[in-house]
Enzyme design. Structure first.
Site, PDB file in Angstrom:
ATOM      1  N   GLY A 147       6.744   2.169   5.445  1.00  0.00           N
ATOM      2  CA  GLY A 147       7.121   3.506   5.018  1.00  0.00           C
ATOM      3  C   GLY A 147       6.872   4.541   6.095  1.00  0.00           C
ATOM      4  N   ARG A 148       6.716   5.798   5.679  1.00  0.00           N
ATOM      5  CA  ARG A 148       6.604   6.908   6.624  1.00  0.00           C
ATOM      6  C   ARG A 148       5.416   6.757   7.574  1.00  0.00           C
ATOM      7  NH1 ARG A 148       7.860   9.190   1.683  1.00  0.00           N
ATOM      8  NH2 ARG A 148       9.842  10.328   1.577  1.00  0.00           N
ATOM      9  N   ILE A 149       4.239   6.450   7.015  1.00  0.00           N
ATOM     10  CA  ILE A 149       3.046   6.358   7.858  1.00  0.00           C
ATOM     11  C   ILE A 149       3.161   5.182   8.810  1.00  0.00           C
ATOM     12  CG2 ILE A 149       0.562   5.927   7.849  1.00  0.00           C
ATOM     13  CD1 ILE A 149       0.475   7.494   5.173  1.00  0.00           C
ATOM     14  N   THR A 228      -5.700   1.424   5.929  1.00  0.00           N
ATOM     15  CA  THR A 228      -5.761   2.859   5.674  1.00  0.00           C
ATOM     16  C   THR A 228      -4.874   3.218   4.483  1.00  0.00           C
ATOM     17  OG1 THR A 228      -4.001   3.239   7.311  1.00  0.00           O
ATOM     18  CG2 THR A 228      -6.270   3.498   8.067  1.00  0.00           C
ATOM     19  N   ARG A 230      -4.751   1.564   0.561  1.00  0.00           N
ATOM     20  CA  ARG A 230      -5.504   1.632  -0.680  1.00  0.00           C
ATOM     21  C   ARG A 230      -6.469   0.466  -0.762  1.00  0.00           C
ATOM     22  NH1 ARG A 230      -4.467   6.133  -0.923  1.00  0.00           N
ATOM     23  NH2 ARG A 230      -3.526   7.379  -2.580  1.00  0.00           N
ATOM     24  N   GLU A 259     -15.269   2.828  -3.745  1.00  0.00           N
ATOM     25  CA  GLU A 259     -15.490   3.940  -2.818  1.00  0.00           C
ATOM     26  C   GLU A 259     -16.485   4.923  -3.430  1.00  0.00           C
ATOM     27  OE1 GLU A 259     -11.707   5.640  -1.807  1.00  0.00           O
ATOM     28  OE2 GLU A 259     -11.019   3.830  -0.790  1.00  0.00           O
ATOM     29  N   HIS A 278     -12.586   7.071   3.525  1.00  0.00           N
ATOM     30  CA  HIS A 278     -11.292   7.530   3.008  1.00  0.00           C
ATOM     31  C   HIS A 278     -10.987   8.944   3.507  1.00  0.00           C
ATOM     32  CE1 HIS A 278      -8.315   6.809  -0.560  1.00  0.00           C
ATOM     33  NE2 HIS A 278      -7.727   7.415   0.461  1.00  0.00           N
TER      34      HIS A 278
END
Length: 303
Positions: A147-149, A228, A230, A259, A278
């Protein structure tokens, strides 16, 4: 103010977003000196600007005026989507606001692991003698999710570090993966060819535990895994096992299944693992973009 829609914001957001919302709505904060609980506004709240608090079905059913939950970020795992659909409540995200920041953090984790920076930060006395870093140039990066990242990570890796980039994403065509800057591969082929594997997928039933023991052992010896996206997409017990076997050289984790990761978790004591809490999207620029984009979605929806 009584005729204005109420927006409840349970966690701190950028002041620019607050200023935008206060022009047309009644803003109630769930933090600070004038803290307002959800119960205090449930009867009137029309929108929630959400960061880390969970909005469950019970909350939605107790809020008859609620029309939109605007996520400050890209994940919706803290929102009961089924109940939202049932009640006609819109759920929005800010999918492009944190792209650059998370991509940069992914590369930062990779550099930290490959150059032994985690050992230096720990202050190990023999760190200098023990560190034998690896250059990124010429190595292969495998992106699980394109995707974008991931596309931005691919651009940085290819043009900044002369890395070869492979990609796997069952939701995209081969042409779309190429457009994202990667060579299409099956997941198994990507794992087998990549010295570095980076996860960029949402947490769903299909991706939970996606990278487990078998997948990690498929990677070349001395490889590195990054997450980075989930927590829960990477099996951390399996990761610990392959690190202890010496099959992988290290890992960089910005997200974990629990977390924050407990202080006594064995991954915290492994010098080859760099863990951040996170914070991939926590830059001044991204925090402002996420907050103002979420505020814009609220104002658009409330009219």
């Amino acid at each position: 103010m009584a005729d204005r829609p109420v927006v409840w914001i349970p966690r701190p957001v950028h002041t620019d977003a607050l200023d935008m919302l206060r022009e047309r709505t009644e803003v109630r904060l769930g933090y600070g000196d004038d803290e307002t609980t959800f119960d205090e506004v449930s009867g009137r709240v029309g929108a929630i600007l959400l960061r880390t608090v969970r909005v469950d079905g019970d909350m939605m059913r107790r809020a008859p005026a609620l029309r939109i939950v605007a996520r400050h970020g890209v994940g919706v795992d803290t929102v009961d989507l089924e109940t939202a659909r049932e009640l006609g409540i819109t759920v929005t995200t800010t999918p492009t606001a944190n792209t650059q920041s998370v991509a940069e953090h992914t590369i930062a984790l990779l550099l930290a692991v490959r150059r032994g920076i985690g050992m230096v930060v720990r202050g190990d006395g023999a760190a200098r003698a023990a560190i034998h870093g690896r250059e990124l140039a010429g190595s292969t990066l495998g992106l699980v999710g394109c995707g974008r990242i991931a596309s931005r990570v691919a651009h940085i890796a290819r043009h900044g570090f002369d890395m070869r980039v492979l990609g796997h994403d069952p939701m995209l065509t081969a042409e779309q993966i190429v457009a994202a800057g990667a060579e299409p591969r099956t997941l198994e082929a990507l794992l087998a060819e990549s010295e570095v594997v980076s996860l960029h997928v949402p947490l769903t039933d299909a991706t939970r535990g996606l990278i487990g023991l078998r997948e990690l052992l498929t990677m070349p010896p001395g490889g590195v895994v990054l997450n980075t996206s989930r927590g829960g997409t990477l099996d951390e017990h399996a990761l610990l096992s392959v690190l202890r076997q010496g099959h992988l050289a290290g890992a960089g984790l910005d997200v974990t299944t629990v977390e924050p990761l407990p202080a006594d978790h064995p991954l915290r004591g492994d010098p080859s693992v760099v863990i951040t809490p996170h914070v991939g999207a926590q830059t001044a620029e991204a925090l402002r973009r996420m907050a103002t984009e979420a505020a814009t979605r609220i104002l658009e929806h409330l009219g």
